[in-house]
Design an enzyme around this catalytic site. Structure first.
Site, mmCIF file in Angstrom:
data_model
loop_
_atom_site.group_PDB
_atom_site.id
_atom_site.type_symbol
_atom_site.label_atom_id
_atom_site.label_comp_id
_atom_site.label_asym_id
_atom_site.label_seq_id
_atom_site.Cartn_x
_atom_site.Cartn_y
_atom_site.Cartn_z
ATOM 1 N N LYS A 268 -20.462 9.393 -25.777
ATOM 2 C CA LYS A 268 -19.528 10.513 -25.958
ATOM 3 C C LYS A 268 -20.311 11.814 -25.770
ATOM 4 O O LYS A 268 -21.275 12.077 -26.483
ATOM 5 C CB LYS A 268 -18.915 10.464 -27.360
ATOM 6 C CG LYS A 268 -18.121 11.738 -27.737
ATOM 7 C CD LYS A 268 -17.491 11.638 -29.133
ATOM 8 C CE LYS A 268 -16.880 12.974 -29.568
ATOM 9 N NZ LYS A 268 -16.311 12.941 -30.924
ATOM 10 N N ASP A 273 -17.073 20.685 -29.968
ATOM 11 C CA ASP A 273 -15.780 20.198 -30.448
ATOM 12 C C ASP A 273 -15.182 21.192 -31.442
ATOM 13 O O ASP A 273 -15.526 21.185 -32.623
ATOM 14 C CB ASP A 273 -15.967 18.820 -31.103
ATOM 15 C CG ASP A 273 -14.649 18.244 -31.607
ATOM 16 O OD1 ASP A 273 -13.584 18.778 -31.227
ATOM 17 O OD2 ASP A 273 -14.691 17.234 -32.352
ATOM 18 N N LYS A 280 -10.466 22.944 -35.880
ATOM 19 C CA LYS A 280 -11.240 22.607 -37.075
ATOM 20 C C LYS A 280 -11.388 23.843 -37.965
ATOM 21 O O LYS A 280 -11.347 24.969 -37.462
ATOM 22 C CB LYS A 280 -12.649 22.159 -36.664
ATOM 23 C CG LYS A 280 -12.729 20.772 -36.056
ATOM 24 C CD LYS A 280 -14.178 20.406 -35.772
ATOM 25 C CE LYS A 280 -14.291 19.029 -35.160
ATOM 26 N NZ LYS A 280 -13.866 17.951 -36.070
ATOM 27 N N ASP A 291 -21.834 17.092 -30.933
ATOM 28 C CA ASP A 291 -20.812 16.098 -30.643
ATOM 29 C C ASP A 291 -21.075 15.401 -29.301
ATOM 30 O O ASP A 291 -20.281 14.586 -28.857
ATOM 31 C CB ASP A 291 -19.418 16.744 -30.696
ATOM 32 C CG ASP A 291 -18.353 15.777 -31.170
ATOM 33 O OD1 ASP A 291 -18.717 14.742 -31.761
ATOM 34 O OD2 ASP A 291 -17.166 16.050 -30.922
ATOM 35 N N ASP A 350 -8.020 16.890 -32.113
ATOM 36 C CA ASP A 350 -9.373 16.768 -32.647
ATOM 37 C C ASP A 350 -9.875 15.321 -32.592
ATOM 38 O O ASP A 350 -11.049 15.057 -32.824
ATOM 39 C CB ASP A 350 -9.403 17.304 -34.083
ATOM 40 C CG ASP A 350 -10.815 17.587 -34.570
ATOM 41 O OD1 ASP A 350 -11.743 17.586 -33.735
ATOM 42 O OD2 ASP A 350 -10.986 17.824 -35.784
ATOM 43 N N GLU A 352 -10.602 13.638 -30.083
ATOM 44 C CA GLU A 352 -10.816 13.726 -28.639
ATOM 45 C C GLU A 352 -11.868 12.747 -28.110
ATOM 46 O O GLU A 352 -11.857 12.411 -26.940
ATOM 47 C CB GLU A 352 -11.205 15.164 -28.255
ATOM 48 C CG GLU A 352 -12.694 15.505 -28.395
ATOM 49 C CD GLU A 352 -13.228 15.405 -29.819
ATOM 50 O OE1 GLU A 352 -12.419 15.485 -30.745
ATOM 51 O OE2 GLU A 352 -14.450 15.222 -29.992
ATOM 52 N N ARG A 354 -12.325 9.562 -28.619
ATOM 53 C CA ARG A 354 -11.726 8.323 -28.125
ATOM 54 C C ARG A 354 -10.994 8.560 -26.803
ATOM 55 O O ARG A 354 -10.877 7.661 -25.982
ATOM 56 C CB ARG A 354 -10.807 7.724 -29.190
ATOM 57 C CG ARG A 354 -9.668 8.622 -29.591
ATOM 58 C CD ARG A 354 -9.047 8.239 -30.927
ATOM 59 N NE ARG A 354 -9.832 8.713 -32.060
ATOM 60 C CZ ARG A 354 -9.511 8.504 -33.333
ATOM 61 N NH1 ARG A 354 -8.417 7.823 -33.645
ATOM 62 N NH2 ARG A 354 -10.273 8.967 -34.308
HETATM 63 N N1 BES Z 1 -16.600 14.900 -33.613
HETATM 64 C C1 BES Z 1 -15.659 14.609 -34.631
HETATM 65 C C2 BES Z 1 -16.202 13.641 -35.666
HETATM 66 C C3 BES Z 1 -17.261 14.199 -36.578
HETATM 67 C C4 BES Z 1 -16.905 14.919 -37.693
HETATM 68 C C5 BES Z 1 -18.572 13.947 -36.323
HETATM 69 C C6 BES Z 1 -17.878 15.425 -38.533
HETATM 70 C C7 BES Z 1 -19.540 14.437 -37.161
HETATM 71 C C8 BES Z 1 -19.198 15.183 -38.259
HETATM 72 C C9 BES Z 1 -14.416 13.988 -34.018
HETATM 73 O O1 BES Z 1 -14.073 14.421 -32.762
HETATM 74 C C10 BES Z 1 -13.302 14.317 -34.924
HETATM 75 O O2 BES Z 1 -12.973 15.463 -35.020
HETATM 76 N N2 BES Z 1 -12.731 13.312 -35.570
HETATM 77 C C11 BES Z 1 -11.679 13.496 -36.476
HETATM 78 C C12 BES Z 1 -10.664 12.413 -36.227
HETATM 79 C C13 BES Z 1 -9.358 12.627 -36.917
HETATM 80 C C14 BES Z 1 -8.649 13.814 -36.329
HETATM 81 C C15 BES Z 1 -8.536 11.382 -36.761
HETATM 82 C C16 BES Z 1 -12.237 13.412 -37.879
HETATM 83 O O3 BES Z 1 -13.158 12.638 -38.117
HETATM 84 O O4 BES Z 1 -11.762 14.155 -38.739
HETATM 85 ZN ZN ZN Z 2 -15.593 15.106 -31.632
HETATM 86 MN MN MN Z 3 -12.853 16.158 -32.805
#
Ligand code: BES
Ligand code: ZN
Ligand code: MN
Length: 497
Positions: A268, A273, A280, A291, A350, A352, A354
């Site tokens: 990824k 992000d 966020k 990210d 968010d 994204e 996947r």
């Molecule tokens: N890049 C983030 C995941 C992440 C969060 C990595 C904090 C490291 C630290 C990912 O893209 C994300 O935002 N995931 C969301 C998914 C949710 C919207 C289902 C998350 O984990 O909140």
């Molecule tokens: Zn992300």
């Molecule tokens: Mn995200």
């Protein structure tokens, strides 16, 4: 830094600093006894009067007058009967911390004759040399390119590691350790580089540069037009709001026979992000420059593979994009058709990672992979579940999962498996499309992997969620270089060399 392996006697090794080990309890290694004899029993005397405890991770630097060494650094290694590779690594880190900013311009390290408890695969002299090589590279890392004033130049320039012989097996092990450490440092450099510099096109240039530096690597970069033609609408929905175009970066290493199926790594590569329209919160958002940690680990592993040249084939694919909000950004509610033909209702922009990975997973089918391992800073939920010690591992194949878990254990870069049961899949049911891109609060790491599994049905696949392990927050903020050690251990164990 110049690193070499030597089997020369300590008494004829001139150096600014000799490093030896003293256990808290147990027999002294031969090199420590030799040093003590040359020093007229000074070490034994220090131990007797309590100045030299041998406690794991303790260090004592001694000036020396009448020996081929100007100093002796004594590293405590704990009790013989308790010492596991992880404790040994702590002692190595303590040593490197002292050497790093010390006055010695060169050092001779005689720590490979300290015995360890555990499997031969992690306690043999070769595995100790591998760990020494890796730990040295890792600990001497600094990221200073963006400071206007460079720190004073390090004095240490040459490190010699003492081994029982200088045969090929020991040399290869030491060099593999060094290559792994350098791979980790490359991964860290990429992760630490600010997001105004590190964007998808810049990442693609790093891959082209890797191919230039190593004949064994070939790089191909797909632009948005080419991805559009392939039907990668899910990936492209992520870059839609950004001024930076997405890139699909492919690196190929051919060390095996041409008919050998490749080990495929997928990373990824979200270079920043923001969350997109599902923006966020502001606090700590800077950390979302990491990210692309999965992509960075793929790069670091490819570099280490290019240096180690195992007899296997490896294909690396990085899905690189920036996730930004704008008038052209994807909206919650949008439905896209992925390259696989499956439709996705994007309920949260968010989620994204996947969305870019699913098209990359479809793309790699064309390589007829032996296995596919993807890695991604995919879910905050993984940090809640496992903290910062274990990488989350999910797989559609038990043998592959066990293999990766064992590699992580050997490398001290551990993963922990989470279930990928069918029961979780229904959390992705959508009223309007084949699936939605979020599965609600429960089991966020698992439902993210469930989403990916729908695009990885045709091969043996594992997913590594490195959200908690790819970087450190707080005072030691920065990329860690994980899971390069796990991947290198896994790949090398399949190279049969
Ligand atoms: N890049 C983030 C995941 C992440 C969060 C990595 C904090 C490291 C630290 C990912 O893209 C994300 O935002 N995931 C969301 C998914 C949710 C919207 C289902 C998350 O984990 O909140
Ligand atoms: Zn992300
Ligand atoms: Mn995200």
């Amino acid at each position: 830094m110049n690193f070499t392996l030597s089997s020369k006697a300590l008494s004829s090794s001139r150096t600014d600093c000799l490093v030896v080990a003293v256990p808290e309890k147990g027999d002294w290694p031969a090199s420590t006894t030799q040093a003590d004899e040359a020093l007229g029993g000074q070490l034994k005397a220090l131990q007797k009067n309590g100045d030299l405890t041998g406690k794991a991770g303790s260090t004592l630097m001694l000036p020396v007058n009448d020996a081929p060494w100007s100093r002796v650094l004594v590293v405590g290694t704990g009790a013989d009967k308790d010492r596991k590779p992880a404790d040994y690594r702590k002692a190595l880190i303590a040593m490197a911390t002292v050497l790093k900013d010390g006055a010695a311009r060169n050092a001779v390290i005689a720590l490979a004759d300290t015995p360890l408890n555990g499997d031969d695969a992690v306690t043999s002299e070769a595995s100790k040399l591998r760990l020494i090589g890796r730990t040295l590279e890792e600990q001497l890392y600094a990221f200073t390119g963006f400071k206007s004033e460079q720190p004073a130049k390090r004095k240490l320039a040459k490190v010699t590691v003492v081994a029982s012989g200088a045969g090929k097996a020991l040399k290869d092990a030491f060099n593999l350790g060094l290559a792994t450490g350098r791979g980790m440092n490359f991964t860290r450099d990429l992760g630490n580089t600010p997001p105004n510099v590190c964007h998808p096109t810049w990442l693609a240039e790093r891959a082209q540069q890797l191919a230039k530096e190593h004949d064994v690597i070939k790089t191909e970069v797909l632009d948005e037009k080419q991805m559009k033609k392939l039907g990668m609408n899910s990936l492209l929905s992520v870059s839609a709001g950004s001024a930076q175009p997405a890139r699909l970066i492919v690196m190929e290493y051919k060390g095996g026979k041409s008919k050998d199926k490749p080990y495929v790594l997928v990373g990824k590569g979200i270079t920043f992000d923001t969350g997109g329209i599902s923006l966020k919160p502001g606090e700590g958002m800077d950390e979302m420059k990491y990210d692309m940690g999965g992509a960075a680990a793929v790069f670091g592993t490819m570099q280490a593979i290019a240096e180690s040249k195992p007899k296997i084939n490896v294909v690396a694919v990085v899905a690189a994009a920036e996730n930004m909000p704008s008038g052209t950004a994807t909206r919650p509610g949008d439905i896209v058709t992925s390259m696989s033909g499956q439709t996705i209702e994007i309920l949260n922009t968010d989620a994204e990672g996947r969305l870019v990975l699913c098209d990359a997973l479809t793309y790699v089918k064309k390589y007829n992979p032996e296995v596919v391992v993807d890695m991604a800073t995919l879910t905050g939920a993984c940090i809640i579940a496992l903290g910062h010690h274990a990488t989350g591992l999910l797989s559609n194949n038990d043998e592959l999962a066990d293999d990766l878990l064992a590699a992580g254990e050997r490398a001290g870069d551990r993963a922990w498996r989470l279930p990928l049961w069918d029961e979780y899949q229904s959390q992705l049911d959508s009223n309007f499309a084949d699936m939605q891109n979020i599965g609600g609060r429960p089991a966020g790491t698992i439902t993210a992997a469930c989403f990916l599994s729908r695009f990885a049905k045709e091969y043996r696949w594992a997913h590594l969620d490195i959200a908690g392990t790819a970087w450190n927050s707080g005072k030691a903020k920065g990329a860690t270089g994980r899971p390069v050690p796990l991947l290198m251990d896994y790949l090398m164990s399949h190279a049969g060399k």
